[in-house]
Write a protein that holds these residues in place. Structure first.
Motif, mmCIF file in Angstrom:
data_model
loop_
_atom_site.group_PDB
_atom_site.id
_atom_site.type_symbol
_atom_site.label_atom_id
_atom_site.label_comp_id
_atom_site.label_asym_id
_atom_site.label_seq_id
_atom_site.Cartn_x
_atom_site.Cartn_y
_atom_site.Cartn_z
ATOM 1 N N TYR A 112 -8.698 -19.748 6.270
ATOM 2 C CA TYR A 112 -8.394 -18.964 7.474
ATOM 3 C C TYR A 112 -7.056 -18.224 7.383
ATOM 4 C CZ TYR A 112 -11.935 -21.866 9.942
ATOM 5 O OH TYR A 112 -13.078 -22.511 10.351
ATOM 6 N N MET B 185 -3.237 -21.015 12.612
ATOM 7 C CA MET B 185 -3.389 -20.590 11.213
ATOM 8 C C MET B 185 -2.612 -19.302 10.958
ATOM 9 S SD MET B 185 -5.412 -22.325 9.122
ATOM 10 C CE MET B 185 -6.435 -23.796 9.204
ATOM 11 N N CYS C 176 -2.914 -27.761 15.811
ATOM 12 C CA CYS C 176 -4.380 -27.648 15.857
ATOM 13 C C CYS C 176 -4.826 -28.267 17.182
ATOM 14 C CB CYS C 176 -4.988 -28.413 14.682
ATOM 15 S SG CYS C 176 -6.779 -28.641 14.788
ATOM 16 N N SER C 177 -5.694 -27.579 17.910
ATOM 17 C CA SER C 177 -6.091 -28.098 19.231
ATOM 18 C C SER C 177 -6.874 -29.402 19.095
ATOM 19 C CB SER C 177 -6.904 -27.059 20.004
ATOM 20 O OG SER C 177 -8.116 -26.791 19.357
ATOM 21 N N TYR D 87 -10.315 -25.066 20.036
ATOM 22 C CA TYR D 87 -10.269 -24.017 21.060
ATOM 23 C C TYR D 87 -10.829 -22.689 20.540
ATOM 24 C CZ TYR D 87 -6.572 -20.898 19.447
ATOM 25 O OH TYR D 87 -5.883 -19.937 18.747
ATOM 26 N N GLU E 272 -18.028 -26.942 14.208
ATOM 27 C CA GLU E 272 -17.165 -27.112 15.384
ATOM 28 C C GLU E 272 -17.663 -26.279 16.569
ATOM 29 O OE1 GLU E 272 -13.146 -26.220 14.265
ATOM 30 O OE2 GLU E 272 -13.102 -27.794 12.758
HETATM 31 FE FE1 SF4 Z 1 -7.657 -26.450 14.544
HETATM 32 FE FE2 SF4 Z 1 -9.259 -25.141 12.835
HETATM 33 FE FE3 SF4 Z 1 -9.549 -24.876 15.462
HETATM 34 FE FE4 SF4 Z 1 -7.432 -23.800 14.305
HETATM 35 S S1 SF4 Z 1 -9.551 -23.226 13.931
HETATM 36 S S2 SF4 Z 1 -7.446 -24.990 16.223
HETATM 37 S S3 SF4 Z 1 -7.026 -25.340 12.709
HETATM 38 S S4 SF4 Z 1 -9.856 -26.739 14.275
#
Ligand code: SF4
Ligand code: 13P
Length: 319
Positions: free
Chosen positions: A35, A278, A95-96, A184, A211
C-alpha cells in the motif's frame, strides 16, 4: 554514527539515490508493504503483504531494517529480530484495527472469560501487547490455514478483525468468537459502490480483500490477501480487474502485470480508497530514518519474548 552523506549535501541526483547510498552504508534492507506510494515501492528490496514481509524480516542478514508500512508491521519485524535496529519513516503510522483492540481490554476480556479457555488467534494487525496474549498470529494470507490447524477441543477467539474472522468462518466452517474491530478503509466499500463499478466494467473480475464487509465480499469473484491479488491477476485469463482494497496496490499490479487493466474499487465518497496511515510515509521520511536511525522500534523485552512465540508458530505453520 556520522555518515558520509551528511557531510556532502548536493552529492545526489535524487532522493532515491541518497536513500540507496544510505542503505548501503547502514547495511540496511528496505521492506515495503503493497500500500505504499509507488516511489517508495520502486526502491524496495522487497514489496509484499504482511506474511511475505514477516518472512523477509525473519530471513534478512542486514543490520538495519527500514520498514515502510505501518507501526505494527515494523514492530513485528523487531519482535523476531531483537538484535537488529528496526526503523520506520513515521512512528505515528498506526492502524484502525490495532487501535480497536487495546492489550488491556483483551487481557480483561480473557480474564473475565477464563473458564472458556480460549485459543486466541490474532490477526497480525495488532500491537505487541495483543500478540503477547495470543496463541497464534495469522495474516490475511494464511488465516484459513492457521484456523484449520487450531486445536479442536478449545473455542477460538479471533481478534481484532470481525470481517476477516467472518470470512475465515465461511471458508473453514469453524465457529469462532469475533472481536468487533474493523479496518476503517475496507469498510468504506459498499455493496452499491462495487455493484456500480462492476456494471460499468462487466468484463472485469472483482478481487476483494477479506477485511471488506460480507455485502462486498459477496460481489467478489476472488477474496484474498494483497500478495495473492498479484498471483491471481497473473494467472487469470481475465484482462480487467476491479481491485477492492487500498489504492497503493494498483502500482504493484500495473508494474508486475503489464497489459492488463486494473481499476481501483471506489467507496461511496471517493474513486480510490486510501489508508491515511500507510500514506504518512514519504521518501523524505525514509531518507531521514535511515540517516538518523530514528524513529526506532523498541519494546519491553518481556513483551517481546511473549509476542515472539505466536509469530514463530504462525511462520512454522504456514510454510
Ligand atoms: Fe490498518 Fe490496513 Fe486498514 Fe490501513 S488499510 S487501517 S493498515 S488494516
Ligand atoms: P495484507 O497482509 O493482505 O497485505 O493486508 C494488510 C493490511 O493492512 C490490509 O489492510
Amino acid at each position: 554514527m556520522a555518515l558520509e552523506t551528511i557531510a556532502q549535501p548536493g552529492k545526489y541526483l535524487s532522493l532515491q539515490d541518497e536513500i540507496l547510498d544510505l542503505k548501503a552504508q547502514r547495511n540496511a534492507i528496505i521492506l515495503v508493504h503493497n500500500y505504499q506510494v509507488g516511489e517508495i515501492q520502486d526502491i524496495a528490496d522487497y514489496v509484499g503483504d504482511s506474511l511475505g514481509l514477516a518472512y523477509r524480516a525473519r530471513e534478512t542478514e542486514a543490520t538495519v531494517i527500514a520498514f515502510c508500512g505501518v507501526h505494527f508491521m515494523a514492530e513485528t519485524a523487531k519482535i523476531i529480530n531483537p538484535e537488529k535496529t528496526v526503523v520506520l519513516p513515521d512512528k505515528d503510522a498506526g492502524c484502525s484495527l490495532e487501535s480497536s483492540c487495546p492489550g488491556k481490554e483483551l487481557a480483561s476480556y480473557l480474564e473475565e472469560n477464563s473458564a472458556k479457555n480460549y485459543y486466541v488467534i490474532a490477526y497480525i494487525n495488532c500491537s505487541a501487547e495483543v500478540k503477547a496474549l495470543s496463541d497464534c498470529i495469522c495474516t490475511s494470507g494464511n488465516a484459513v490455514k492457521i484456523v484449520e490447524s487450531a486445536p479442536e477441543d478449545r473455542p477460538i477467539l479471533f481478534v481484532p478483525d470481525q470481517n476477516l474472522g467472518a470470512w475465515v468462518m465461511e471458508q473453514t466452517g469453524r465457529k469462532m468468537d469475533l472481536w468487533q474491530g474493523s479496518c476503517y478503509v475496507h469498510i468504506e466499500f459498499t455493496r452499491d459502490s462495487i455493484a456500480r463499478i462492476r456494471d460499468e466494467h462487466p468484463q472485469a473480475e472483482v478481487i476483494a480483500h477479506p477485511e471488506c464487509t460480507y455485502a462486498v465480499r459477496m460481489l467478489a469473484d476472488v477474496v484474498c490477501s494483497t500478495e495473492k491479488m498479484v498471483d491471481h491477476a497473473k494467472e487469470s485469463s481475465a484482462q480487467q480487474f476491479i481491485i477492492v482494497t487500498e489504492g497503493g496496490m494498483l502500482h504493484r499490479l500495473n508494474k508486475e502485470v503489464p497489459g492488463k487493466k486494473f481499476i481501483g474499487g471506489p467507496t461511496e465518497n471517493c474513486a480510490c480508497a486510501e489508508c491515511r496511515y500507510m500514506k504518512m510515509n514519504t521518501l523524505e521520511k525514509l531518507r531521514n530514518c535511515l540517516r538518523d536511525l530514528s524513529p526506532e522500534v523498541t519494546m519491553a523485552e518481556e513483551t517481546r519474548v511473549k509476542a515472539e512465540a505466536p509469530i514463530l508458530r504462525m511462520l512454522e505453520l504456514s510454510r
